[in-house]
Design an enzyme around this catalytic site. Structure first.
Site, PDB file in Angstrom:
ATOM      1  N   HIS A 237      44.506  74.015  30.198  1.00  0.00           N
ATOM      2  CA  HIS A 237      43.862  72.713  30.377  1.00  0.00           C
ATOM      3  C   HIS A 237      42.699  72.769  31.380  1.00  0.00           C
ATOM      4  CE1 HIS A 237      47.360  70.905  28.371  1.00  0.00           C
ATOM      5  NE2 HIS A 237      48.158  71.460  29.245  1.00  0.00           N
TER       6      HIS A 237
HETATM    7  O1  RIB Z   1      48.218  67.410  31.472  1.00  0.00           O
HETATM    8  C1  RIB Z   1      47.700  68.626  31.939  1.00  0.00           C
HETATM    9  C2  RIB Z   1      47.283  68.525  33.351  1.00  0.00           C
HETATM   10  O2  RIB Z   1      48.403  68.189  34.152  1.00  0.00           O
HETATM   11  C3  RIB Z   1      46.746  69.843  33.933  1.00  0.00           C
HETATM   12  O3  RIB Z   1      45.792  69.563  34.919  1.00  0.00           O
HETATM   13  C4  RIB Z   1      47.952  70.454  34.547  1.00  0.00           C
HETATM   14  O4  RIB Z   1      47.620  71.322  35.633  1.00  0.00           O
HETATM   15  C5  RIB Z   1      48.662  69.235  35.064  1.00  0.00           C
HETATM   16  O5  RIB Z   1      48.061  68.889  36.304  1.00  0.00           O
END
Ligand code: RIB
Ligand code: CA
Length: 308
Positions: A237
């Site tokens: 992500h």
């Molecule tokens: O939903 C994904 C996000 O939530 C990413 O930033 C992961 O590190 C968590 O923080």
């Protein structure tokens, strides 16, 4: 070409840890700021310091908000473990935070430079507090490139992604601040950039210490996705928000008006993007819809292996 100047605001977090290495490789990281999210603030700060020490990064780490603006603090131990960075053996960390004033650091840095990107990849609490305390920074920053939200399903609920859900009021402030350039890497995008056993094997084959540590992170992170979702791939992500600054040509974006639901019983933390043709609503961000995942993965592997 000069590297973009950024502040990386994060809640390490397995994917945040990779975003730190990618940012160090591709950007001039003026500061790392930490926030409560994947784990409590003490752990996310310790994890950011751990990554800086492991990779030999001379980047100041400033601790920030230990709770959201209004809702109770929530964490993500199922995805990241109790420490927020479970998996590899944990080294002793001797680095200390540069301060406990992440918000002050964000404000001062944005005022001291004309072209700083804010790259938040955790809950948006620090960014919202900085904007509330110093509205002038909104026009000063080069942009805000955030990992958060989704124009599809959520992850923490059917409709909401964790970073936005964890502090919806902060997200509402950031999306509503009127920043001239906001890029949103939501789950609809980030699930196109996944690591799997091959990437762990590539890192291990490089023989580097940092690469081996990140391979252990991937293995832990991947095991969670296998167990929870039956997937043999784990989304990277947070690196997407860094690449949206350094390599925007790898993405397709759509200008959208995005609002944040803060009170819905079933929809708290949902990012509502107006995708109606000719909606006429004023866009407030560029929503990322696709990326060249192969090129992005190459940049991630390069960044990790470059630290050894
Ligand atoms: O939903 C994904 C996000 O939530 C990413 O930033 C992961 O590190 C968590 O923080
Ligand atoms: Ca994160």
């Amino acid at each position: 070409m000069a590297k973009p100047k950024i502040i990386l605001d994060c809640d390490p977090g397995h994917d945040d840890a990779v975003a730190i290495l990618l940012a160090a490789r591709q950007c001039e990281v003026l500061a790392i700021t930490t926030v409560s999210g994947n784990a409590p603030l003490a752990m996310t700060t310790a994890n950011a310091l751990l990554m800086c020490q492991l990779a030999g990064l001379d980047i100041p780490v400033h601790a920030g908000a230990d709770r959201p603006l209004l809702v109770p603090a929530a964490h993500a131990p199922r995805a990241h473990g109790a420490t927020g960075l479970d998996g590899p053996p944990r080294p002793d960390v001797h680095l200390e935070p540069a301060s406990n004033d992440a918000v002050g650091c964000i404000i001062e840095t944005a005022r001291a430079h004309d072209d700083v990107w804010l790259v938040p990849v955790g809950p948006l609490t620090n960014i919202a507090l900085a904007i509330r305390q110093a509205p002038d920074i909104v026009e000063r920053v080069a942009g805000i490139s955030l990992m958060g939200g989704s124009v599809g399903p959520g992850n923490v609920t059917p409709t909401a992604e964790f970073n936005i859900w964890a502090d919806p009021h902060a997200a509402q402030i950031v999306f509503g601040a009127g920043a001239p350039l906001v890029r949103m890497a939501g789950l609809n995008l980030t699930h196109q950039l996944c690591v799997g056993p091959n990437e762990s094997a590539t890192l291990r084959a490089s023989g580097g210490n940092v690469a081996g540590f990140v391979a252990d992170l991937f293995d832990f992170y991947l095991a969670g996705y296998r167990e929870r979702a039956g997937l043999d791939a784990a989304p990277m992500h947070d690196p997407c928000a860094v690449l949206a600054v350094t390599h925007p040509e790898l993405f397709t974006f759509g200008a959208r008006q995005v609002a944040v639901e803060t009170i819905g019983e079933l929809t708290r933390g949902m990012t509502v993007a107006d995708e109606r043709p000719g909606a006429g609503t004023m866009p407030n961000c560029e929503v990322a819809y696709s990326l060249n995942a192969a090129a992005a993965l190459e940049l991630i592997i390069d960044a990790v292996c470059s630290r050894d």
